[in-house]
Design a protein around this motif. Sequence first.
Motif, PDB file in Angstrom:
ATOM      1  N   PHE A   1     -13.244  11.220 -24.778  1.00  0.00           N
ATOM      2  CA  PHE A   1     -12.928  10.743 -23.446  1.00  0.00           C
ATOM      3  C   PHE A   1     -13.177   9.235 -23.376  1.00  0.00           C
ATOM      4  O   PHE A   1     -14.037   8.702 -24.075  1.00  0.00           O
ATOM      5  N   LYS A   2     -12.445   8.571 -22.509  1.00  0.00           N
ATOM      6  CA  LYS A   2     -12.485   7.110 -22.474  1.00  0.00           C
ATOM      7  C   LYS A   2     -13.842   6.577 -22.019  1.00  0.00           C
ATOM      8  O   LYS A   2     -14.374   5.621 -22.583  1.00  0.00           O
ATOM      9  N   ASP A   3     -14.393   7.192 -20.993  1.00  0.00           N
ATOM     10  CA  ASP A   3     -15.613   6.646 -20.396  1.00  0.00           C
ATOM     11  C   ASP A   3     -16.872   7.435 -20.714  1.00  0.00           C
ATOM     12  O   ASP A   3     -17.951   6.867 -20.838  1.00  0.00           O
ATOM     13  N   SER A   4     -16.775   8.742 -20.819  1.00  0.00           N
ATOM     14  CA  SER A   4     -17.986   9.542 -21.035  1.00  0.00           C
ATOM     15  C   SER A   4     -17.621  10.864 -21.694  1.00  0.00           C
ATOM     16  O   SER A   4     -16.467  11.279 -21.685  1.00  0.00           O
ATOM     17  N   ASN A   5     -18.614  11.514 -22.252  1.00  0.00           N
ATOM     18  CA  ASN A   5     -18.395  12.833 -22.839  1.00  0.00           C
ATOM     19  C   ASN A   5     -18.487  13.892 -21.741  1.00  0.00           C
ATOM     20  O   ASN A   5     -19.357  13.819 -20.877  1.00  0.00           O
ATOM     21  N   PRO A   6     -17.608  14.869 -21.751  1.00  0.00           N
ATOM     22  CA  PRO A   6     -17.615  15.891 -20.695  1.00  0.00           C
ATOM     23  C   PRO A   6     -18.779  16.855 -20.856  1.00  0.00           C
ATOM     24  O   PRO A   6     -19.303  17.046 -21.958  1.00  0.00           O
TER      25      PRO A   6
ATOM     26  N   TYR B   1      -5.188  25.432 -24.489  1.00  0.00           N
ATOM     27  CA  TYR B   1      -5.584  24.380 -23.554  1.00  0.00           C
ATOM     28  C   TYR B   1      -6.976  23.864 -23.915  1.00  0.00           C
ATOM     29  O   TYR B   1      -7.737  24.516 -24.642  1.00  0.00           O
ATOM     30  N   HIS B   2      -7.305  22.690 -23.347  1.00  0.00           N
ATOM     31  CA  HIS B   2      -8.647  22.144 -23.507  1.00  0.00           C
ATOM     32  C   HIS B   2      -9.217  21.830 -22.128  1.00  0.00           C
ATOM     33  O   HIS B   2      -9.426  22.734 -21.341  1.00  0.00           O
ATOM     34  N   ASP B   3      -9.443  20.573 -21.833  1.00  0.00           N
ATOM     35  CA  ASP B   3     -10.018  20.194 -20.546  1.00  0.00           C
ATOM     36  C   ASP B   3      -8.999  20.336 -19.420  1.00  0.00           C
ATOM     37  O   ASP B   3      -7.830  19.974 -19.579  1.00  0.00           O
ATOM     38  N   ILE B   4      -9.466  20.845 -18.283  1.00  0.00           N
ATOM     39  CA  ILE B   4      -8.647  20.924 -17.068  1.00  0.00           C
ATOM     40  C   ILE B   4      -9.381  20.139 -15.986  1.00  0.00           C
ATOM     41  O   ILE B   4     -10.421  20.572 -15.493  1.00  0.00           O
ATOM     42  N   SER B   5      -8.833  18.968 -15.632  1.00  0.00           N
ATOM     43  CA  SER B   5      -9.545  18.059 -14.732  1.00  0.00           C
ATOM     44  C   SER B   5      -9.034  18.176 -13.303  1.00  0.00           C
ATOM     45  O   SER B   5      -7.931  18.672 -13.049  1.00  0.00           O
ATOM     46  N   ASN B   6      -9.832  17.669 -12.373  1.00  0.00           N
ATOM     47  CA  ASN B   6      -9.423  17.653 -10.972  1.00  0.00           C
ATOM     48  C   ASN B   6      -8.459  16.517 -10.674  1.00  0.00           C
ATOM     49  O   ASN B   6      -7.647  16.594  -9.772  1.00  0.00           O
ATOM     50  N   GLY B   7      -8.563  15.450 -11.426  1.00  0.00           N
ATOM     51  CA  GLY B   7      -7.702  14.301 -11.172  1.00  0.00           C
ATOM     52  C   GLY B   7      -7.330  13.592 -12.453  1.00  0.00           C
ATOM     53  O   GLY B   7      -6.452  14.024 -13.192  1.00  0.00           O
ATOM     54  N   PHE B   8      -8.034  12.501 -12.740  1.00  0.00           N
ATOM     55  CA  PHE B   8      -7.755  11.692 -13.928  1.00  0.00           C
ATOM     56  C   PHE B   8      -8.066  12.477 -15.203  1.00  0.00           C
ATOM     57  O   PHE B   8      -9.118  13.094 -15.322  1.00  0.00           O
TER      58      PHE B   8
ATOM     59  N   GLU C   1     -17.192  22.544 -19.236  1.00  0.00           N
ATOM     60  CA  GLU C   1     -17.571  23.040 -17.916  1.00  0.00           C
ATOM     61  C   GLU C   1     -16.375  23.075 -16.960  1.00  0.00           C
ATOM     62  O   GLU C   1     -16.342  23.860 -16.015  1.00  0.00           O
ATOM     63  N   SER C   2     -15.377  22.241 -17.218  1.00  0.00           N
ATOM     64  CA  SER C   2     -14.197  22.223 -16.346  1.00  0.00           C
ATOM     65  C   SER C   2     -13.486  23.570 -16.338  1.00  0.00           C
ATOM     66  O   SER C   2     -12.794  23.900 -15.373  1.00  0.00           O
TER      67      SER C   2
END
Length: 538
Positions: free
Chosen positions: A143-148, A45-52, A107-108
């Motif tokens: 990421f589309k808008d910003s780096n995590p 796995y990689h990023d685990i987001s709350n929504g989008f 951090e996610s």
Amino acid sequence: MLLGIRFFVKKMFVKLFLLNFVLPFFFMAFSAQAAPVTQFAALCYHDISNGFVGNSFSLRKKDLVTQFDYLKAHYNVVSLQELREASAGKKGIPEKAVLLTFDDGLESFYENVFPLLKEYKFKAVFAVVGKWIDDGQAPDYGFKDSNPKMTTWAQLKEMSDSGLVEVVSHSYNLHQGQVFNPQGNQAAMAGYLKYDSTTKKYQSDSEFSEIVLTDLKKNNELLKKHLGKDNTVMVWPYGKSNGLSNKAAEQAGINIQMSLRPGLNSIHNLADIGRGLMMSYIDSTQFAAALEQAFVDPAPVRMIRVDLDGLWQKDEDRTEQHLGDLLESVLALSPNFALVQAMSSSGDAYFVNSEFKIRGDYFSRAAHTIKNRARVTYIYARLPQVFLKNPEKAKTALMDLAKYTDIDGVFFEVSTKEKLNENLFESLITAGRSIRPHLNFGLIGHTPPKAGLFDEVILTPQKLQKDKALWSDSHKMPARLIVALPKDYNMPASHQLAMGHSNLYLDVNFLNFSADADFKSIFYVEQNPPQHSKGEAK
């Protein structure tokens, strides 16, 4: 008296029946049940987001919860330490064992995954890129808008001390692409030698190995400094490494290495742990099916042939125009395999090597572009019979091919009039896998006499019919038999599919090929998810 004899005979019959039939089956069943479990699956796995989700490698937290529920109900999540102990013979692992891994150090993981591990009582591996942790974010993560954001060393220490998370190395700064051919394509830094456009030379083996070794040692020191533990695990960025980087890892004290190879793993070889890559679009049904298959692609083979003799020209612009035309044709048909010519029939190579005359260093460009732009999942190199004339030259050149290009396998062409030299092929396969351990090897036009030597074999329908007695013995069959279609392909293709030969090879030069609608419907298979790679062809 007669009654006594009958009773005695009946008693003896029952004893013999028990001894010869019932008890052996009982002990066989008991032995089968008692046999230790040695295989396990692993998830990446990689990023685990709350929504989008930020990109296709991200998952929503609610989807991860669904997957955790499924794992809890149907599988047994094991820790890396449990696998170590099983490997050392100290304890066993349960059936349907699964290892959870999360890459990159986001951090996610701390915010969304760590609490779930506590809730489900699961343990996981967390692979971090040291420089990204130091800097607080990853450059150009995708990421589309910003780096995590990245986890902090304090958060990593907390999770490491909990006993639920084993924090391991994902390199210090190897998680990036680098130019690996004269045309400027990029590939994973730990998997391929760098090409310098100024000097027009490739990295030497020693330069490459030293860079990898220095990086791994630095990240190990960083993990020791902040977590107080020695690290012996390397999770390769993009799942890519080679024989040189594998050896460098061993020199750095690494004894467990992880890639993105599909398939089950063995507790007896923790230096080669493959993992199934989890993507945002994998739903719960697909997740269950993929895990059951250990992420091995079940799709039938639809292979095309690409000849560089007609593609490559001394004029670079004309060559690129030919490549563009080829990509359009490939996209229109959507094959999942491409067999790309690596050497001309006269013996001139299309890849950099120290043994054969180089017509042009273009195989790497063509193969990488077909895979990444035309979305062909698997790229194989095709080597003609002339390549095999000098065994020592062939071994060295094959290692060069594996070292400087991004391929999934190699096919050897051998005339049916020639006798197969099994020892030669065994030595070639060993040489190729010393650089790329997971390379597949195939044979064109011949039925191999030895089972297990080749992963795939391509035969014409006529040759298949002629050798059908050999193929009737399943022990002599390779993992995959592929049927070559003739130039008048429509009816034969339908016929071969009707005969149950679902793996098809279109044996025509694909450069100027145009398929009609009927053939497209026969040849089409649903594509695999995209591979986790750095840098597409320009």
